[in-house]
Write a protein that holds these residues in place. Sequence first.
Motif, PDB file in Angstrom:
ATOM      1  N   GLY A  53      -0.170  -4.266  11.667  1.00 50.75           N
ATOM      2  CA  GLY A  53      -0.047  -5.664  11.224  1.00 50.75           C
ATOM      3  C   GLY A  53       0.564  -5.589   9.711  1.00 50.75           C
ATOM      4  N   ALA A  54       1.368  -4.287   9.460  1.00 50.96           N
ATOM      5  CA  ALA A  54       1.809  -4.175   8.091  1.00 50.96           C
ATOM      6  C   ALA A  54       3.449  -3.949   8.315  1.00 50.96           C
ATOM      7  CB  ALA A  54       1.281  -2.766   7.430  1.00 50.96           C
ATOM      8  N   GLU A  55       3.994  -4.576   7.103  1.00 49.97           N
ATOM      9  CA  GLU A  55       5.703  -4.193   7.166  1.00 49.97           C
ATOM     10  C   GLU A  55       5.923  -2.812   6.902  1.00 49.97           C
ATOM     11  OE1 GLU A  55       9.098  -5.400   4.498  1.00 49.97           O
ATOM     12  OE2 GLU A  55       7.343  -6.787   4.327  1.00 49.97           O
ATOM     13  N   PRO A  56       6.777  -1.970   7.367  1.00 52.68           N
ATOM     14  CA  PRO A  56       6.887  -0.692   6.940  1.00 52.68           C
ATOM     15  C   PRO A  56       7.993  -0.497   5.886  1.00 52.68           C
ATOM     16  CG  PRO A  56       7.950  -0.857   8.913  1.00 52.68           C
ATOM     17  CD  PRO A  56       7.143  -2.220   8.891  1.00 52.68           C
ATOM     18  N   VAL A  57       7.916   0.025   4.838  1.00 52.94           N
ATOM     19  CA  VAL A  57       8.951   0.170   3.716  1.00 52.94           C
ATOM     20  C   VAL A  57       9.260   1.775   3.493  1.00 52.94           C
ATOM     21  CG1 VAL A  57       9.429  -0.142   1.360  1.00 52.94           C
ATOM     22  CG2 VAL A  57       8.045  -1.961   2.744  1.00 52.94           C
ATOM     23  N   VAL A  58      10.303   2.136   3.885  1.00 55.95           N
ATOM     24  CA  VAL A  58      10.663   3.370   3.835  1.00 55.95           C
ATOM     25  C   VAL A  58      11.217   3.822   2.361  1.00 55.95           C
ATOM     26  CG1 VAL A  58      12.025   5.464   5.004  1.00 55.95           C
ATOM     27  CG2 VAL A  58      11.242   3.756   6.115  1.00 55.95           C
ATOM     28  N   LEU A  93      -4.062   3.148   6.937  1.00 61.13           N
ATOM     29  CA  LEU A  93      -4.008   2.246   8.462  1.00 61.13           C
ATOM     30  C   LEU A  93      -5.045   1.178   8.621  1.00 61.13           C
ATOM     31  CD1 LEU A  93      -2.369   5.067  10.463  1.00 61.13           C
ATOM     32  CD2 LEU A  93      -1.316   2.865   9.707  1.00 61.13           C
ATOM     33  N   ARG A  94      -6.151   1.965   8.267  1.00 56.84           N
ATOM     34  CA  ARG A  94      -7.454   0.965   8.532  1.00 56.84           C
ATOM     35  C   ARG A  94      -7.445   0.065   7.567  1.00 56.84           C
ATOM     36  NH1 ARG A  94      -8.987   6.374   9.525  1.00 56.84           N
ATOM     37  NH2 ARG A  94     -10.699   6.605  11.025  1.00 56.84           N
ATOM     38  N   LEU A  95      -7.059  -0.091   6.319  1.00 52.28           N
ATOM     39  CA  LEU A  95      -6.828  -1.085   5.323  1.00 52.28           C
ATOM     40  C   LEU A  95      -5.898  -2.262   5.768  1.00 52.28           C
ATOM     41  CD1 LEU A  95      -7.810  -2.288   2.788  1.00 52.28           C
ATOM     42  CD2 LEU A  95      -6.123  -0.698   1.394  1.00 52.28           C
ATOM     43  N   GLU A  96      -4.781  -1.841   6.165  1.00 55.24           N
ATOM     44  CA  GLU A  96      -3.965  -2.541   6.540  1.00 55.24           C
ATOM     45  C   GLU A  96      -4.278  -3.510   7.799  1.00 55.24           C
ATOM     46  OE1 GLU A  96      -0.318   0.761   5.384  1.00 55.24           O
ATOM     47  OE2 GLU A  96      -0.827   0.418   7.502  1.00 55.24           O
ATOM     48  N   ARG A  97      -4.985  -2.953   8.762  1.00 54.38           N
ATOM     49  CA  ARG A  97      -5.593  -3.786   9.759  1.00 54.38           C
ATOM     50  C   ARG A  97      -6.658  -4.685   9.359  1.00 54.38           C
ATOM     51  NH1 ARG A  97      -6.316   1.344  11.927  1.00 54.38           N
ATOM     52  NH2 ARG A  97      -4.612   1.768  13.776  1.00 54.38           N
ATOM     53  N   LEU A  98      -7.467  -4.420   8.349  1.00 54.57           N
ATOM     54  CA  LEU A  98      -8.615  -5.271   7.952  1.00 54.57           C
ATOM     55  C   LEU A  98      -7.512  -6.361   7.251  1.00 54.57           C
ATOM     56  CD1 LEU A  98     -11.051  -2.905   6.358  1.00 54.57           C
ATOM     57  CD2 LEU A  98     -11.514  -4.587   8.568  1.00 54.57           C
ATOM     58  N   LEU A  99      -6.615  -6.079   6.465  1.00 56.11           N
ATOM     59  CA  LEU A  99      -6.261  -7.230   5.415  1.00 56.11           C
ATOM     60  C   LEU A  99      -5.116  -8.192   6.293  1.00 56.11           C
ATOM     61  CD1 LEU A  99      -4.921  -4.833   2.540  1.00 56.11           C
ATOM     62  CD2 LEU A  99      -6.919  -6.531   2.583  1.00 56.11           C
ATOM     63  N   ASN A 108      -3.660 -11.663   5.446  1.00 56.96           N
ATOM     64  CA  ASN A 108      -2.768 -11.293   4.171  1.00 56.96           C
ATOM     65  C   ASN A 108      -1.581 -10.795   4.854  1.00 56.96           C
ATOM     66  OD1 ASN A 108      -4.484 -11.533   1.769  1.00 56.96           O
ATOM     67  ND2 ASN A 108      -5.845 -10.358   3.467  1.00 56.96           N
ATOM     68  N   GLU A 109      -0.332 -10.770   3.988  1.00 57.02           N
ATOM     69  CA  GLU A 109       0.795 -10.226   4.153  1.00 57.02           C
ATOM     70  C   GLU A 109       0.890  -8.678   3.641  1.00 57.02           C
ATOM     71  OE1 GLU A 109       5.481 -10.967   3.013  1.00 57.02           O
ATOM     72  OE2 GLU A 109       4.036 -12.473   2.648  1.00 57.02           O
ATOM     73  N   VAL A 110       1.136  -8.013   4.617  1.00 52.00           N
ATOM     74  CA  VAL A 110       0.668  -6.484   4.193  1.00 52.00           C
ATOM     75  C   VAL A 110       2.204  -5.645   4.329  1.00 52.00           C
ATOM     76  CG1 VAL A 110      -0.798  -4.537   4.249  1.00 52.00           C
ATOM     77  CG2 VAL A 110      -1.590  -6.724   4.729  1.00 52.00           C
ATOM     78  N   ALA A 111       2.380  -4.770   3.172  1.00 50.45           N
ATOM     79  CA  ALA A 111       3.359  -3.995   3.533  1.00 50.45           C
ATOM     80  C   ALA A 111       2.873  -2.496   3.020  1.00 50.45           C
ATOM     81  CB  ALA A 111       4.645  -4.183   2.662  1.00 50.45           C
ATOM     82  N   GLY A 112       3.567  -1.466   3.944  1.00 55.52           N
ATOM     83  CA  GLY A 112       2.891  -0.008   3.538  1.00 55.52           C
ATOM     84  C   GLY A 112       4.345   0.944   3.414  1.00 55.52           C
ATOM     85  N   ILE A 113       4.161   1.593   2.166  1.00 56.16           N
ATOM     86  CA  ILE A 113       5.059   2.705   1.914  1.00 56.16           C
ATOM     87  C   ILE A 113       5.213   3.693   2.490  1.00 56.16           C
ATOM     88  CG2 ILE A 113       6.403   3.601  -0.024  1.00 56.16           C
ATOM     89  CD1 ILE A 113       5.454   1.490  -2.079  1.00 56.16           C
ATOM     90  N   ILE A 139       0.592  -1.131   0.119  1.00 55.91           N
ATOM     91  CA  ILE A 139       0.053   0.043  -0.227  1.00 55.91           C
ATOM     92  C   ILE A 139       0.771   1.178   0.042  1.00 55.91           C
ATOM     93  CG2 ILE A 139      -1.819   1.332   1.170  1.00 55.91           C
ATOM     94  CD1 ILE A 139      -2.542  -1.403   2.577  1.00 55.91           C
ATOM     95  N   ALA A 140       0.702   2.036  -0.962  1.00 48.39           N
ATOM     96  CA  ALA A 140       1.400   3.497  -0.992  1.00 48.39           C
ATOM     97  C   ALA A 140       0.570   4.362  -0.308  1.00 48.39           C
ATOM     98  CB  ALA A 140       1.666   3.879  -2.477  1.00 48.39           C
ATOM     99  N   GLY A 141       1.413   5.094   0.416  1.00 40.38           N
ATOM    100  CA  GLY A 141       0.694   5.907   1.427  1.00 40.38           C
ATOM    101  C   GLY A 141       0.149   5.301   2.721  1.00 40.38           C
TER     102      GLY A 141
END
Length: 219
Positions: free
Chosen positions: A44-49, A14-20, A25-30, A5-7
């Motif tokens: 529950g998401a992996e941060p990608v800086v 953040l809401r979507l990451e929790r749901l997924l 699901n395996e979730v990463a957020g940029i 997820i970008a942004g």
Amino acid sequence: MRIVIAGGHGQIALRLERLLAERGNEVAGIIRNPGQAEDLRKAGAEPVVLDLESASVEEVSEALKGADAVVFAAGAGAGSGTARKETVDRGAAVLLADAAERAGVRRYLLVSSTGANPDHRGDDVFDVYLRAKGAAEEDVRSRSALDWTILRPGMLTNDPGTGLVSLARSVGRGPVPRDDVAAVLAELLESPDTTGLTLELISGTVPVTEATKAAASAR
């Protein structure tokens, strides 16, 4: 699924990451700011800086390796000027699409806005925002290598979600809680029949799952 997820620190993201994550699901957020990483981990998401305003296609595609889907939920924010509407709301969305193609990730969800139009007139910041979102939509629609879906929410609120929405090609104007936007995005990720659709979203009377199925069947 692995979903990037970008942004990733945005209110919808953040809401979507929790749901997924809750769905297994395996979730990463940029994210651009490393100080936001712990918030993503709690969701529950992996941060990608990675800064999508300065990153290369190669850098972003590296972050997308192994993903099954990407979601563009980034935005310049209400307090930003016109220049960042172009670099984030349009430019970063296009960059993510370029990177998805390069990484071989076909599924692409773009969070846009009601009223988005590349030909929208006006010089206010919101006018520039609608043009930037419209231009991003236009670019994404042109890509045969992507299984894209564009979601256009109405006026976003922080009211608790009801799980009841109106979702179709055209629904008119109205508010919608960010909770329900995230719920619809989660459903769209599991609904390949919505590929190639631009859907508007406001609060309504139909449960999210039923609304998504109805929108997919009303081609």
